[in-house]
Design an enzyme around this catalytic site. Sequence first.
Site, mmCIF file in Angstrom:
data_model
loop_
_atom_site.group_PDB
_atom_site.id
_atom_site.type_symbol
_atom_site.label_atom_id
_atom_site.label_comp_id
_atom_site.label_asym_id
_atom_site.label_seq_id
_atom_site.Cartn_x
_atom_site.Cartn_y
_atom_site.Cartn_z
ATOM 1 N N ASP A 38 4.981 -31.262 1.419
ATOM 2 C CA ASP A 38 5.698 -31.429 2.741
ATOM 3 C C ASP A 38 4.893 -30.968 3.923
ATOM 4 O O ASP A 38 5.527 -30.715 4.678
ATOM 5 C CB ASP A 38 7.135 -30.866 2.570
ATOM 6 C CG ASP A 38 7.806 -31.434 1.478
ATOM 7 O OD1 ASP A 38 8.066 -32.352 1.198
ATOM 8 O OD2 ASP A 38 8.281 -30.541 0.624
ATOM 9 N N HIS A 66 6.684 -38.894 2.069
ATOM 10 C CA HIS A 66 5.740 -38.758 3.216
ATOM 11 C C HIS A 66 6.343 -39.373 4.480
ATOM 12 O O HIS A 66 6.902 -40.376 4.424
ATOM 13 C CB HIS A 66 4.382 -39.654 3.199
ATOM 14 C CG HIS A 66 3.524 -38.881 1.895
ATOM 15 N ND1 HIS A 66 2.496 -39.442 1.363
ATOM 16 C CD2 HIS A 66 3.835 -37.796 1.517
ATOM 17 C CE1 HIS A 66 1.968 -38.736 0.226
ATOM 18 N NE2 HIS A 66 2.702 -37.765 0.528
HETATM 19 P P1 IMP Z 1 9.371 -33.177 -10.187
HETATM 20 O O1 IMP Z 1 8.012 -33.387 -9.436
HETATM 21 O O2 IMP Z 1 10.396 -33.728 -9.640
HETATM 22 O O3 IMP Z 1 9.428 -32.671 -11.479
HETATM 23 O O4 IMP Z 1 9.688 -31.503 -9.350
HETATM 24 C C1 IMP Z 1 9.082 -30.358 -9.731
HETATM 25 C C2 IMP Z 1 9.045 -29.150 -8.575
HETATM 26 O O5 IMP Z 1 8.166 -29.797 -7.665
HETATM 27 C C3 IMP Z 1 10.167 -29.259 -7.992
HETATM 28 O O6 IMP Z 1 10.148 -27.795 -7.326
HETATM 29 C C4 IMP Z 1 10.258 -30.030 -6.677
HETATM 30 O O7 IMP Z 1 11.042 -29.772 -5.623
HETATM 31 C C5 IMP Z 1 8.753 -30.038 -6.298
HETATM 32 N N1 IMP Z 1 8.120 -31.201 -5.793
HETATM 33 C C6 IMP Z 1 7.832 -32.102 -6.265
HETATM 34 N N2 IMP Z 1 7.298 -33.240 -5.264
HETATM 35 C C7 IMP Z 1 7.276 -32.457 -4.049
HETATM 36 C C8 IMP Z 1 6.954 -32.986 -2.839
HETATM 37 O O8 IMP Z 1 6.277 -34.011 -2.501
HETATM 38 N N3 IMP Z 1 7.158 -31.741 -1.825
HETATM 39 C C9 IMP Z 1 7.738 -30.692 -2.394
HETATM 40 N N4 IMP Z 1 8.227 -30.463 -3.354
HETATM 41 C C10 IMP Z 1 7.867 -31.279 -4.426
#
Ligand code: IMP
Length: 461
Positions: A38, A66
């Site tokens: 982010d 995004h």
């Molecule tokens: P997953 O990608 O849904 O498996 O989540 C794994 C970790 O990555 C979690 O803590 C999510 O909040 C974080 N996460 C995944 N994609 C993003 C992103 O685009 N921005 C911020 N955190 C992310």
Amino acid sequence: MSTPATSPSATPTPKPHEPATPVMAATSTAIVGLQWGDEGKGKIVNLLTDRHDAIVRYNGGANAGHSVVVKGERFALHLIPSGIMHADKPAIVGPGVVIDPEWLLKEVAGLRNRGVSCENLVISDHAHVVMPWHKLEDELREAFLSANSVEPIGTTRRGIGPCYADKAQRSTAIRVADLLRPKVLSQKLATIVPFKNAVLAAIARPGSTFVPYDHRTQLEQFAALGEQLRPFVTGASKLLLDMAHSGKSILFEGANATLLDVDHGTYPFVTSSTCSALGAPAGAGVPFTCVRSILGVMKAYSTRVGGGVMPTELINSDADRAIADGIRQRGREFGTTTGRPRRVGWLDLVAVRYSARLNGVHGLCLMLLDVLAGVDTLMVADRYEVDGSPTNTFVPDAHWLAGARPIYRSFPGFSADITAARTLGELPTQARTYMEFIEQTIGVPIRFVSVGPDRAQTIEC
Ligand code: IMP
């Protein structure tokens, strides 16, 4: 100076019509996040798309979010590359991405409703498909951890981890190409559906009723989704490779961020793909020599969503929490994907320096600097105390990080609204001192400073 791998003597003689080494495009660029996501990568991608011939997403899935603001209009994108706004350039979803077809088509429809044609969208037939059981398994795994008093990963529940796990398992995976071949899809589902039903029934929450998936229903639904995707699935791998080999400049759009990288992030509180620039050539399917320049995107402070330690989190006192609340409100720090309030902290340069070194960044993009206006004193961690000793080393491991205590330097804040600044000279001295400290600590120049969400609110240094 050419490296041995690309020097003529080290390269097998190419056929005249098919050179083995790509013609280098001086401007191919990878954009990566240096924190926990982010950071504002979408804005930088959108800005730099003008200077490239194509844009490619190389990792992640609908977990990414995004936000792009064009002429005052905010677009929230999850799967579609931010470059989609530039109708004359291919916006490619690369083979390293995991695609939830329903989600992607919803995003296309939303963009079309707002006048973005999406004619330039290209989807790799080799990308893997997020299936309903991936999302359910994601949810069940998180619930299992909570029920057993283990800190959950805090995933987005978008099925990302289980889909990448199936990609590695192979026999239970589905690629976009499979959605376009109903016979193949039917054969695959004939094995996958009973397998998933057995596994999910076993791990379903006690007391909950798991409704098994039906082969025929899934086949009909996903073959139909495949038909809707078909116009976009036009050999992305060949297109990208041809572009790479003819010297076209490619913009590699990283999703998620370096500290969430499955190998190099704060494991196990990470996502399931290689989100650093190290994943760009593999996830796009081009030689690594094509990535000519790497820009690291960072916020002027830190945020994180989901679980895992964040050493500089503003959480230890009411005063800290008030500062965090102010930053959260001004910076709209609520997840683009899940709407979750983001955890907020001071800038952590131990972590950013690690990410910058891992990616080998050539320049920094400092985002959301305007959000810090009004904070009296700005704190920046440039070392940690670990086992009683100071260090500026960052170890990408959640257990190690739990024992790290930030050591701060303080800087006077600035109160002026800087959202109208368009040159460095228009920034308050305090903001420039803060930026100089960042550059010195990381050892990389700041190339862009963002002072507001609109693409016009940018200072190119
Ligand atoms: P997953 O990608 O849904 O498996 O989540 C794994 C970790 O990555 C979690 O803590 C999510 O909040 C974080 N996460 C995944 N994609 C993003 C992103 O685009 N921005 C911020 N955190 C992310």
